[in-house]
Structure formats: structure tokens, C-alpha cells
Write an enzyme that holds these catalytic residues in place. Sequence first.
Site, PDB file in Angstrom:
ATOM      1  CG  ASP A  32      52.382  39.466  42.930  1.00 23.85           C
ATOM      2  OD1 ASP A  32      52.459  38.528  42.461  1.00 23.85           O
ATOM      3  OD2 ASP A  32      52.976  40.552  42.391  1.00 23.85           O
ATOM      4  CG  HIS A  49      49.549  29.002  42.842  1.00 27.15           C
ATOM      5  ND1 HIS A  49      49.630  30.472  42.794  1.00 27.15           N
ATOM      6  CD2 HIS A  49      50.162  28.601  41.667  1.00 27.15           C
ATOM      7  CE1 HIS A  49      50.259  30.778  41.684  1.00 27.15           C
ATOM      8  NE2 HIS A  49      50.651  29.622  40.801  1.00 27.15           N
ATOM      9  CG  LEU A 143      34.373  38.977  55.172  1.00 24.04           C
ATOM     10  CD1 LEU A 143      34.887  40.510  55.431  1.00 24.04           C
ATOM     11  CD2 LEU A 143      35.273  38.092  55.333  1.00 24.04           C
TER      12      LEU A 143
HETATM   13  C1  FPP Z   1      50.396  35.744  42.242  1.00 26.01           C
HETATM   14  O1  FPP Z   1      51.271  34.847  42.622  1.00 26.01           O
HETATM   15  C2  FPP Z   1      48.982  34.835  42.690  1.00 26.01           C
HETATM   16  C3  FPP Z   1      48.094  34.348  41.685  1.00 26.01           C
HETATM   17  C4  FPP Z   1      48.227  34.536  40.178  1.00 26.01           C
HETATM   18  C5  FPP Z   1      46.992  33.626  41.855  1.00 26.01           C
HETATM   19  C6  FPP Z   1      46.474  33.898  43.500  1.00 26.01           C
HETATM   20  C7  FPP Z   1      45.975  32.716  43.921  1.00 26.01           C
HETATM   21  C8  FPP Z   1      45.743  32.068  45.351  1.00 26.01           C
HETATM   22  C9  FPP Z   1      46.313  32.733  46.355  1.00 26.01           C
HETATM   23  C10 FPP Z   1      45.517  30.356  45.275  1.00 26.01           C
HETATM   24  C11 FPP Z   1      44.152  30.375  44.648  1.00 26.01           C
HETATM   25  C12 FPP Z   1      43.139  30.884  45.400  1.00 26.01           C
HETATM   26  C13 FPP Z   1      41.756  30.746  44.920  1.00 26.01           C
HETATM   27  C14 FPP Z   1      40.723  31.104  45.708  1.00 26.01           C
HETATM   28  C15 FPP Z   1      41.536  30.273  43.328  1.00 26.01           C
HETATM   29  P1  FPP Z   1      52.338  34.483  41.419  1.00 26.01           P
HETATM   30  O2  FPP Z   1      52.111  33.331  40.762  1.00 26.01           O
HETATM   31  O3  FPP Z   1      52.140  35.895  40.368  1.00 26.01           O
HETATM   32  O4  FPP Z   1      53.795  34.866  42.027  1.00 26.01           O
HETATM   33  P2  FPP Z   1      55.107  35.289  41.321  1.00 26.01           P
HETATM   34  O5  FPP Z   1      54.844  36.736  40.806  1.00 26.01           O
HETATM   35  O6  FPP Z   1      56.039  35.174  42.481  1.00 26.01           O
HETATM   36  O7  FPP Z   1      55.426  34.340  40.275  1.00 26.01           O
END
Ligand code: FPP
Length: 258
Positions: A32, A49, A143
Site C-alpha cells: 500500500d 505503481h 519460493l
Molecule cells: C496500493 O497503492 C497498491 C495497489 C492498488 C496495487 C499494487 C500494485 C503494485 C505494487 C504494482 C503492480 C504489480 C503487479 C504485479 C500488478 P495505492 O494506489 O492504494 O496507494 P495510495 O493508498 O497511497 O493511494
Amino acid sequence: MSDVAPSTSAANEALGTGDGFAVPRHVAIIMDGNGRWAAARGLPRVEGHRRGVEALRRTVRAARGLGISVLTIFSFSSENWSRPASEISDLLSLLRRFIRHDLVELHKSNVRVRIIGEREALDADIRLLLQEAEDLTRDNDGLTLVVAFNYGARQEIARAARRLAVEVANGRLSADEVTPELLDRHLDAPDIPDPDVIIRTSGEQRLSNFLLWQAAYSELVFVPINWPDFDRAALEGAIAEYRRRERRFGGLIAQTGS
Ligand code: FPP
């Protein structure tokens, strides 16, 4: 099912102890804070991302180095569809790129890829990529990387309940045979042990519909950094926190520390 894996000397060294402590067998992560990482730098969310994918690569390497058996990552939730279309499209593109570019490397590193979540509604090309990743790495025994994609825990439990209901309707099962153990065997990846520890980055302190069933006895560790900043040191810090916890599984015996 949860217990802890045998220690590895690499992990002992990394975490600064030589006394034979155990690393968690299964670590699950809610990645997150990508958006906040980007906002803090005046960058578009997609940059957060992208940097999140780099953090994921670092974390997979670190998990392998530490001797963790299973790493589950929450990469796209059932609820993420409510984001703006452009962000959804960015996240789907990153998943496509991650699988296309990193799959060979993961395979060479003996990583087994598993997918949990609802696949039916996904685009055909994504379904195919997910299937290819599982097929190519099926016999790897290093893994296990469990990618939770289009995943929601309540939806997963409902899927398990539906599978049981079909068996009851077919007369292969009677309703009073339904137990927690049987429902467990109808989840998306029934052979994967429950997570010993669930880590959430960004300082938020909730599970957000992630592995609700499997988290019954997991330790929860909340890390106050955004996901793109996560690295091996942060993983080791979270594991050190996990090791300070006393796990009793409803009983009396402590099972975590050395
Ligand atoms: C949360 O950050 C993260 C996500 C919704 C997606 C996690 C995705 C990745 C790490 C990259 C993609 C990886 C793959 C393998 C698809 P947020 O956008 O909710 O952050 P915020 O809460 O600060 O807005």
C-alpha cells in the site's frame, strides 16, 4: 496449518542472530501507499505503481534469500475496479509487463507462481498470461509467489461456499459434513499454508478484504513506509517484529521466537 519454517543460516545472518531462529514460512504483503509515494514527489500515480513493481522485484529476491517458502502479494483487489479507468488500465498493463518480462527470470530462480482471485471476468489475454505463469513454473520448488489478482477474501469464501453447495446439491456431500477444514480445502489455493505474518505498508492498519479466512492466527505487522520504498531491510525489520510476537493459536504455548 500455520507454523514456522526451519531457520536458514542466510536468514540468521541477515537478521543478526546465529541462534537458530525460524523465519516465517509464509509472508503475505498488502503493498500500500504507491499513490501517496507519488503524490509526495509531485509525480503521477502510475509512477508510484511502477516503482511499486521495482519494490516487488526486490522483495521477491529478499524473500528467496531469507529462505521464506511462500510470499503472497495483494496486487489488485476486487474493489480496485472502482478506481478511474486510466489507473485500472495502468495497473493491468503493469501486471502484463511484470508477467511477460519477469516470468523467465522467476522461472530461472526456481520460483513457483500461483494465482488466487476471480479469473472469469478478466480479459482473455490476462487469463492466458496468468495460466502460462502457473504452467511454466508448476514444477519449481523454490519460493512460491502467490499473486492475489482480482482478489477479495469475502469473494473467495463465497466461491468456496458455492463449491460446497454444488457438492451438497449433487448428493456427494451432506450439509452436516461441512467443517472449517472442508471449507479450507475449497479455497483458491488449498495447499498453501496460512500466512504466519501479514505485512501492510503505508501505515494503514486494516486487512481490506485480504486473506480474511487464512489470517485467523496471522501476526499483523504495519510498516510506516510506502510500498515503493520497501526493501530487504524493511522486510527483515517486519520479520524481526513478527519474531517478537508470541503466537499461541488459542492455546498456551509460544511458538514464534527463538
Ligand atoms: C496500493 O497503492 C497498491 C495497489 C492498488 C496495487 C499494487 C500494485 C503494485 C505494487 C504494482 C503492480 C504489480 C503487479 C504485479 C500488478 P495505492 O494506489 O492504494 O496507494 P495510495 O493508498 O497511497 O493511494
